[in-house]
Design an enzyme around this catalytic site. Structure first.
Site, PDB file in Angstrom:
ATOM      1  N   CYS A  64       0.255  -2.265   5.606  1.00  0.00           N
ATOM      2  CA  CYS A  64      -0.362  -0.976   5.913  1.00  0.00           C
ATOM      3  C   CYS A  64      -1.212  -0.489   4.735  1.00  0.00           C
ATOM      4  O   CYS A  64      -1.197  -1.064   3.652  1.00  0.00           O
ATOM      5  CB  CYS A  64       0.718   0.049   6.252  1.00  0.00           C
ATOM      6  SG  CYS A  64       1.729   0.533   4.846  1.00  0.00           S
ATOM      7  N   ALA A  67       0.634   0.156   1.590  1.00  0.00           N
ATOM      8  CA  ALA A  67       0.976  -1.095   0.889  1.00  0.00           C
ATOM      9  C   ALA A  67      -0.208  -1.578   0.050  1.00  0.00           C
ATOM     10  O   ALA A  67      -0.039  -2.081  -1.062  1.00  0.00           O
ATOM     11  CB  ALA A  67       1.396  -2.173   1.889  1.00  0.00           C
ATOM     12  N   ARG A  98       5.783  -8.097  -5.077  1.00  0.00           N
ATOM     13  CA  ARG A  98       4.724  -9.071  -5.394  1.00  0.00           C
ATOM     14  C   ARG A  98       4.924  -9.740  -6.753  1.00  0.00           C
ATOM     15  O   ARG A  98       4.098 -10.503  -7.198  1.00  0.00           O
ATOM     16  CB  ARG A  98       3.356  -8.397  -5.356  1.00  0.00           C
ATOM     17  CG  ARG A  98       2.938  -8.025  -3.970  1.00  0.00           C
ATOM     18  CD  ARG A  98       1.473  -7.690  -3.936  1.00  0.00           C
ATOM     19  NE  ARG A  98       0.651  -8.861  -3.852  1.00  0.00           N
ATOM     20  CZ  ARG A  98      -0.594  -8.923  -4.316  1.00  0.00           C
ATOM     21  NH1 ARG A  98      -1.129  -7.912  -4.916  1.00  0.00           N
ATOM     22  NH2 ARG A  98      -1.299 -10.026  -4.179  1.00  0.00           N
ATOM     23  N   HIS A 196      -6.733  -0.418  -0.420  1.00  0.00           N
ATOM     24  CA  HIS A 196      -7.452  -0.885  -1.612  1.00  0.00           C
ATOM     25  C   HIS A 196      -8.646   0.038  -1.885  1.00  0.00           C
ATOM     26  O   HIS A 196      -8.894   0.441  -3.006  1.00  0.00           O
ATOM     27  CB  HIS A 196      -8.002  -2.304  -1.403  1.00  0.00           C
ATOM     28  CG  HIS A 196      -6.972  -3.313  -1.013  1.00  0.00           C
ATOM     29  ND1 HIS A 196      -7.259  -4.367  -0.181  1.00  0.00           N
ATOM     30  CD2 HIS A 196      -5.661  -3.440  -1.338  1.00  0.00           C
ATOM     31  CE1 HIS A 196      -6.168  -5.102  -0.007  1.00  0.00           C
ATOM     32  NE2 HIS A 196      -5.185  -4.557  -0.707  1.00  0.00           N
TER      33      HIS A 196
HETATM   34  S1  SF4 Z   1       5.575   1.352   5.302  1.00  0.00           S
HETATM   35 FE1  SF4 Z   1       5.535   3.626   5.382  1.00  0.00          FE
HETATM   36  S2  SF4 Z   1       3.383   4.107   5.043  1.00  0.00           S
HETATM   37 FE2  SF4 Z   1       3.416   1.942   5.661  1.00  0.00          FE
HETATM   38  S3  SF4 Z   1       3.174   1.948   7.920  1.00  0.00           S
HETATM   39 FE3  SF4 Z   1       5.386   2.003   7.491  1.00  0.00          FE
HETATM   40  S4  SF4 Z   1       5.898   4.203   7.535  1.00  0.00           S
HETATM   41 FE4  SF4 Z   1       3.666   4.068   7.272  1.00  0.00          FE
END
Ligand code: SF4
Length: 541
Positions: A64, A67, A98, A196
């Site tokens: 996502c 991330a 990572r 990014h």
């Molecule tokens: S990890 Fe957190 S920020 Fe990323 S998609 Fe899931 S709920 Fe949303």
């Protein structure tokens, strides 16, 4: 269509058609444009779709936006505290997964092993989490005194509308420490790529150029190198041996302070083009620092990149030193690689990972006599496949439009072109500066390029093309290994590394040899080959 040299005889176009037939018609139509059978001798005649939404129902490897921002770009900066504003799951997911290694500077500050989260609960979602965030920033500052603090908004924070920017501004004024807030809610964009971009924008606006400190000598910044398994340290060893100083690394082993004065360096070197080209372009416009695309993965690629740097600085003494280092390192590494090459020669590999790694590692595989037969990225855009020259021609869709494009002008005081316009033009024409040729030109006819590969496609590729190894990530590692094919993670190196530079090439060869030539793969029988499986048809529309 031509057959792959070391694979079973396969008509690739028919093979791709058969995969697409397994999808409902609408899905097949969408996926078709993300799969390219390389056939033209001239790669410029071929094109692929990328950076589109993953079709619902397809199992993808993507991450996502949060991330991409926290996990990839900001996370490796170890002298900062990175606070995830959200429920604990998001924070845990981005906690050191990572393997970005970090050595503290002289101040000894290192928070890279901590996971900071506001741990939002139901009542925070109902009544808002701003107070809790402010308290968390205060607590982090009072406990650790980091060099800066970052705040990363997750999906629920965006949905309830917490104003993380206002909280950061208030905290910064009250505590006197830089607080960078990122609106990188996970649902933005189509993958981690959006994160990014958001990270690049904030670093550019509020970090780069905030301290003017001259950097003597041949100075470079390294952009898009994340020090997985110590890669950045091997690159640093080689550059220092050549007499080149790394002013700042974005962001592996990154220090906040070095980023603030990075606009004083002479040249930006881009490793992962996808995650950080925005910053390079903006720094060039505002401060006059040109960028060069490099690849420090692979022996020949490392030497080629060093020669690019030598060409830019155009100093006979530096060029001589660089050539000496190349000779010495290549000779030393060749002796160590030779026995591995004997065992790996002609083995085939697939690479499905990242936004640059699936391209970078092809050079290293070829150093070992191996053949990349299929490759693709998780979150790349078309320019990562086809080259930076097409960036301006890519259609901007609604998802990309959600991510702010900063309007950048030359800084009236700090803009200083590093080379004359004539020299710049010459170096651009030689593809030394301002050019990335992309993955497709390095994939010969008879190979496959698959963007945002699904698990269904991956399974079909394994069954039909029978690769000797797949370089990939954690989300599909064990899917691959259940087919008795070894899978090397090149997001985090499976507890190994470094793989960059000359010494890294030997580590990689050792690991790959151990995996491919391990007899265990032939002995294990996956359960689905012993027992019949349930089967079903995909729904049709
Ligand atoms: S990890 Fe957190 S920020 Fe990323 S998609 Fe899931 S709920 Fe949303």
């Amino acid at each position: 269509m031509s057959d792959l040299k070391s694979c079973p005889s396969v008509d690739l176009e028919e093979f791709v058609d058969n995969i697409l037939k397994k999808y409902p018609a609408k899905v097949a139509k969408k996926r078709k444009d993300h799969i390219l059978v390389r056939k033209e001798e001239d790669p410029a005649r071929e094109s692929i779709q990328a950076n589109n939404r993953t079709v619902p129902g397809i199992i993808t490897q993507r991450g996502c936006c949060y991330a991409g921002c926290k996990g990839v770009v900001l996370g490796p900066v170890g002298d900062m505290v990175h606070i995830t504003h959200g429920p604990i799951g998001c924070g845990f997911y981005a906690w050191l997964t990572r393997r970005n290694l970090f050595k503290p500077g002289e101040d000894g500050k290192n928070y890279s092993t901590y996971c900071f989260s506001t741990d939002m609960q139901e009542q925070d979602i109902i009544f808002g989490g701003e107070k809790k965030l402010k308290q968390a920033i205060k607590e982090a500052w009072e406990t650790f005194k980091p060099n800066a603090i970052s705040v990363h908004a997750t999906c629920p924070v965006g949905l309830i509308g917490d104003d993380v920017q206002a909280v950061a501004r208030e905290a910064e004024a009250e505590l006197g420490v830089k607080v960078l807030a990122f609106n990188c809610e996970g649902y933005k964009g189509v993958s981690q790529s959006a994160g990014h971009h958001i990270a690049n924008n904030k670093l550019f606006n509020e970090t780069v150029g905030t301290k003017d400190e001259a950097i003597p000598g041949y100075s470079v910044n390294i952009l898009g190198e994340y020090n997985i398994g110590g890669d950045a340290w091997e690159i640093e060893r080689i550059l220092e041996k050549c007499g080149i100083k790394i002013a700042a690394t974005f962001s592996g082993d990154g220090k906040y302070d070095s980023m603030t004065s990075s606009h004083m360096a002479s040249l930006n070197l881009i490793m992962c083009y996808r995650s950080i080209n925005y910053l390079a372009e903006m720094m060039e416009t505002k401060y006059g620092i040109p960028w060069a695309k490099v690849n420090f993965i692979g022996v020949k690629a490392m030497s080629k990149s060093l020669r690019k740097i030598a060409r830019f600085f155009e100093d006979p003494e530096l060029t001589r030193r660089i050539e000496e280092v190349i000779k010495e390192e290549e000779e030393s590494v060749e002796q160590k690689l030779a026995p591995y090459r004997e065992r790996l020669q002609g083995k085939t590999a697939m690479l499905f990972v990242g936004g640059s790694r699936a391209h970078h590692y092809q050079d290293l595989l070829r150093d070992l006599g191996m053949e990349p037969v299929a490759a693709g990225y998780e979150f790349a855009h078309r320019d990562d496949y086809e080259g930076s020259h097409i960036a301006g021609k890519i259609k901007v869709d609604a998802d990309s439009r959600n991510i702010e494009e900063l309007k950048v002008e030359p800084d009236p005081e700090k803009y200083s072109p590093r080379v004359s316009p004539e020299k710049k033009k010459e170096l651009e024409q030689e593809s030394v500066l301002g050019h990335y040729h992309g993955m497709i030109p390095d994939m010969p006819p008879g190979t496959l390029v698959v963007d945002d590969i699904s698990h269904l496609e991956l399974e079909e590729l394994i069954k039909t093309l029978k690769p000797d190894i797949i370089l990939s990530g954690i989300k599909d590692k064990y899917v691959i290994e259940k087919f008795n094919v070894p899978s090397k993670q090149i997001h985090n190196y499976d507890y190994s590394g470094p793989f960059a530079g000359y010494k890294g090439a030997v580590n990689f060869a050792r690991d790959i040899d151990m995996m491919i030539n391990n007899p265990a793969w032939k002995l294990a029988v996956p359960p689905f080959e012993k027992k019949p499986l349930l089967s079903a048809d995909l729904g049709t529309d």
